[in-house]
Write an enzyme that holds these catalytic residues in place. Structure first.
Site, short mmCIF file in Angstrom:
data_model
loop_
_atom_site.label_atom_id
_atom_site.label_comp_id
_atom_site.label_asym_id
_atom_site.label_seq_id
_atom_site.Cartn_x
_atom_site.Cartn_y
_atom_site.Cartn_z
N LYS A 206 0.84 -1.20 0.00
CA LYS A 206 0.00 0.00 0.00
C LYS A 206 0.88 1.26 0.00
O LYS A 206 0.67 2.17 -0.78
CB LYS A 206 -0.92 -0.04 1.23
CG LYS A 206 -1.83 1.15 1.34
CD LYS A 206 -2.78 1.00 2.52
CE LYS A 206 -3.51 2.30 2.77
NZ LYS A 206 -4.39 2.25 3.93
N GLU A 212 10.46 -4.61 4.60
CA GLU A 212 10.55 -6.00 4.17
C GLU A 212 10.27 -6.12 2.67
O GLU A 212 11.00 -6.78 1.92
CB GLU A 212 9.54 -6.87 4.93
CG GLU A 212 9.81 -7.02 6.40
CD GLU A 212 9.12 -5.95 7.25
OE1 GLU A 212 8.88 -4.83 6.74
OE2 GLU A 212 8.83 -6.24 8.43
N GLY A 268 -4.90 -1.73 5.02
CA GLY A 268 -4.03 -2.82 4.56
C GLY A 268 -4.66 -4.19 4.79
O GLY A 268 -4.65 -5.06 3.91
N ARG A 269 -5.25 -4.38 5.97
CA ARG A 269 -5.81 -5.71 6.29
C ARG A 269 -7.18 -5.93 5.67
O ARG A 269 -7.80 -6.97 5.88
CB ARG A 269 -5.83 -5.92 7.80
CG ARG A 269 -6.47 -4.81 8.60
CD ARG A 269 -6.13 -4.95 10.08
NE ARG A 269 -6.60 -3.81 10.87
CZ ARG A 269 -5.94 -2.68 11.03
NH1 ARG A 269 -4.76 -2.50 10.44
NH2 ARG A 269 -6.41 -1.71 11.80
N GLU A 354 -4.73 -6.71 14.79
CA GLU A 354 -4.25 -5.38 14.40
C GLU A 354 -5.40 -4.37 14.49
O GLU A 354 -5.18 -3.19 14.72
CB GLU A 354 -3.66 -5.41 12.98
CG GLU A 354 -2.72 -4.26 12.69
CD GLU A 354 -1.93 -4.42 11.40
OE1 GLU A 354 -0.76 -4.83 11.46
OE2 GLU A 354 -2.47 -4.13 10.32
N HIS A 385 -4.60 -32.66 17.79
CA HIS A 385 -3.46 -33.42 18.29
C HIS A 385 -2.34 -32.51 18.74
O HIS A 385 -1.18 -32.94 18.85
CB HIS A 385 -2.99 -34.39 17.19
CG HIS A 385 -4.07 -35.34 16.79
ND1 HIS A 385 -4.27 -36.54 17.44
CD2 HIS A 385 -5.05 -35.24 15.86
CE1 HIS A 385 -5.33 -37.14 16.89
NE2 HIS A 385 -5.81 -36.37 15.94
N LYS A 513 9.41 -0.73 14.19
CA LYS A 513 9.99 -0.39 12.88
C LYS A 513 11.06 0.69 13.04
O LYS A 513 12.14 0.62 12.47
CB LYS A 513 8.90 0.17 11.94
CG LYS A 513 7.89 -0.82 11.44
CD LYS A 513 7.01 -0.11 10.39
CE LYS A 513 5.72 -0.86 10.12
NZ LYS A 513 4.80 -0.13 9.25
#
Ligand code: F6P
Length: 556
Positions: A206, A212, A268-269, A354, A385, A513
């Site tokens: 965005k 990253e 963003g999400r 978030e 399990h 960050k």
């Protein structure tokens, strides 16, 4: 605004939780033959059964009153009106506009947004056609059959989750990879599987500034250029960008015709419905991507028009509020009994944590109530399990959502019947538990001696009364998946409104960050006057002492 815990419904709910606590979920069923109907909703191809929660009808009534007191109906209207409900970033929140098929007019700052949405959607469709038909080829004329989506957070988790979930719809001969981690191993391992002549890199960000993503994008570009013999022209055929930041995309060297834009009112999400969905569309076809949007739209229509009492996202949200605030559940497990939903919990972690991992209200006052729970999960039956032990017998009560499709895309022997049997058995076990008397009887029936029964009984007892929701769909299709995601998005929104927090910012990710960029020079052997706490300084010194000498080509 009255703090939510000072409203009459909240106080009534506290009262019900403390004095009128229901003994067991099973007793609620005994007392009310219609309980399943009262706590179920059906919409957009999904069926939600919330009856296996320890909530009385009286509490449910108060929860609806709480939603009214919190102004939920007005908040829904404000969101779809394009009001700037993301108050700390001064932005509208209009992901519903991205999947509108009802020709509604959505505005931001008085400007209609639909023309721009439709234009980008058309360009995405045309791009998919060009890639699929082979009219847009790679630099040697070969079709581009592999996509590498480079992004992180919402620019990765949504498209990755959906692409995996829609595996039965993959177009033959096409593959997709998702690279997110700045750990170079992620990109290196991916590049090792690629043929540069047939690979399309999609840089999804965005902001187009995320460390990253930009680091991975630069390294991917360098790898590609080397393979293409330094041919800069070739980059234009092999790199596309999905972003709101046109200038940064151009500076990176991606041609305008390969950029697909979106807008600051897409969180963003919440962005998989925008250009960020391009990798999905390339893998399953644009028509299926649209079907995904249509599924979400169907849930949106239900959400905006159904009265609170009949509204599925509202019910899911209110059950969550009850469990979080009045039953003390600090964690929420999301358990899809569908292998293709294996990234669903990871996706929801960002969507929920978030959004609602906040401790101050919209006006900046500390909240005096619990907000978003820890969200986690794995597909059933694998989780059974692993961590279900704690859900059944641990000291914490964990609220769970069980999700299943009635029909499998790949029926194989009796696998699906076994899967569904487990999907039904686990919530039943969590609700009913197994009391000590029954444990003792069973052990006695098995001929276990009395002293052994005394020793084992407590260990084999299940308290029960553990809250669960069950969500059922016919088949996991683009439409039902779209509806499922929208269901959770709206649930998260409703909870944020009731908790009086801003679900649409994410300042909590910023500090780390900033500190990482302050620390980075010390790891590149550059002179820095940044001082650290003793622990960080010690770890840094130890790392620098042990590091192999490494070339570092990246810029940041
Ligand atoms: O980690 C915070 C965050 O801003 C997320 O909200 C977002 O989805 C992610 O980073 C990626 O951001 P971008 O798409 O701008 O690269």
């Amino acid at each position: 605004m009255t703090p939510i815990n000072e409203t009459a419904p909240w106080q009534a709910l506290s009262q019900l939780a403390h004095t009128g606590r229901v003994q067991s979920i099973a007793s609620l069923f005994d007392a009310d033959a219609d309980r399943v109907a009262t706590f179920s909703r059906e919409a957009a191809g999904l069926f939600l059964d919330g009856s296996k929660n320890r909530i009385s009808v009286a509490a449910l009534d108060q929860l609806f009153a709480l939603a009214e007191a919190a102004g939920l109906p007005e908040a829904i209207k404000a969101m779809v009106n394009g009001d700037k409900i993301n108050v700390t970033e001064d932005r509208a929140v209009l992901h519903v506009a991205l999947r509108d098929f009802a020709h509604r007019t959505y505005h931001v700052d008085g400007e209609p947004v639909s023309p721009a949405i439709n234009a980008v959607r058309q360009r995405m469709a045309d791009f998919c056609t060009a890639i699929h038909r082979g009219t847009h080829t790679g630099y040697t004329g070969k079709p581009l059959t592999t996509v590498v989506n480079i992004g992180i957070g919402g620019s990765d988790l949504g498209p990755l989750m959906v692409t995996e979930a829609l595996r039965p719809y993959w177009l033959g001969e096409r593959t997709s990879h998702f690279v997110s981690n700045v750990d170079g191993q992620h990109l290196t391992d991916t590049l090792a599987q690629l043929d540069p002549e047939t690979t399309l890199f999609i840089v999804a960000s965005k902001t187009f500034t995320t460390q990253e993503t930009m680091t991975n994008a630069r390294s991917a570009r360098a790898w590609f250029l080397e393979k293409a013999g330094g041919d800069e022209q070739a980059v234009a055929r092999h790199f596309a960008a999905l972003s709101t930041n046109e200038r940064a995309v151009t500076d990176f060297g991606i041609a305008a015709e390969n950029m697909f834009g979106f807008w600051d009112w897409v969180g963003g999400r919440y962005s998989l419905w925008s250009a960020i969905g391009l990798s999905i569309a390339l893998q399953v076809g644009f028509d299926r991507f649209e079907a995904l949007l249509k599924g979400a739209h169907a849930m949106d229509e239900h959400f905006r028009s159904a009265p609170l009492q009949e509204n599925m996202p509202v019910l899911l949200a209110l059950i969550g509020i009850w469990n979080r605030n009045f039953e003390g559940c600090s964690a929420h497990a999301v358990l899809p009994y569908d292998q293709h939903l294996h990234r669903f919990a990871a996706y929801l972690q960002q969507a929920d944590m978030e959004s609602n991992g906040k401790a101050v209200t919209q006006s900046g006052a500390p909240v005096a109530w619990a907000t978003g729970p820890v969200v986690f999960g794995e597909p059933g039956t694998n989780g059974q399990h692993a961590f279900y032990q704690l859900i059944h017998q641990g000291t914490d009560t964990i609220a769970c959502d069980f999700i299943a499709a009635v029909n499998s895309h790949t029926p194989l022997g009796d696998h699906h019947e076994k899967l569904l049997a487990n999907f039904l058995a686990q919530p039943k076990a969590l609700m009913l538990g197994k009391d000590e008397a029954r444990v003792r009887d069973d052990l006695a029936d098995q001929g276990v001696p009395e002293n052994e029964i005394d020793r084992l009984a407590a260990h084999r007892t299940f308290p029960g009364n553990r809250p669960t929701n069950s969500i059922l769909m016919d088949r996991l299709s683009p439409e039902t998946l779209g509806a499922l995601i929208a269901l959770y998005e709206h649930k998260i929104f409703c909870q944020g409104v009731i908790w009086q927090i801003n679900s649409f910012d994410q300042w909590g990710v910023e500090l780390g960050k900033v500190l990482a960029s302050e620390i980075l020079p010390a790891l590149k052997a550059e002179v820095t006057d940044v001082t650290h706490d003793p622990s960080t300084a010690h770890l840094l010194a130890r790392i620098n002492q042990l590091r192999d000498g490494q070339e570092n080509n990246n810029e940041d």
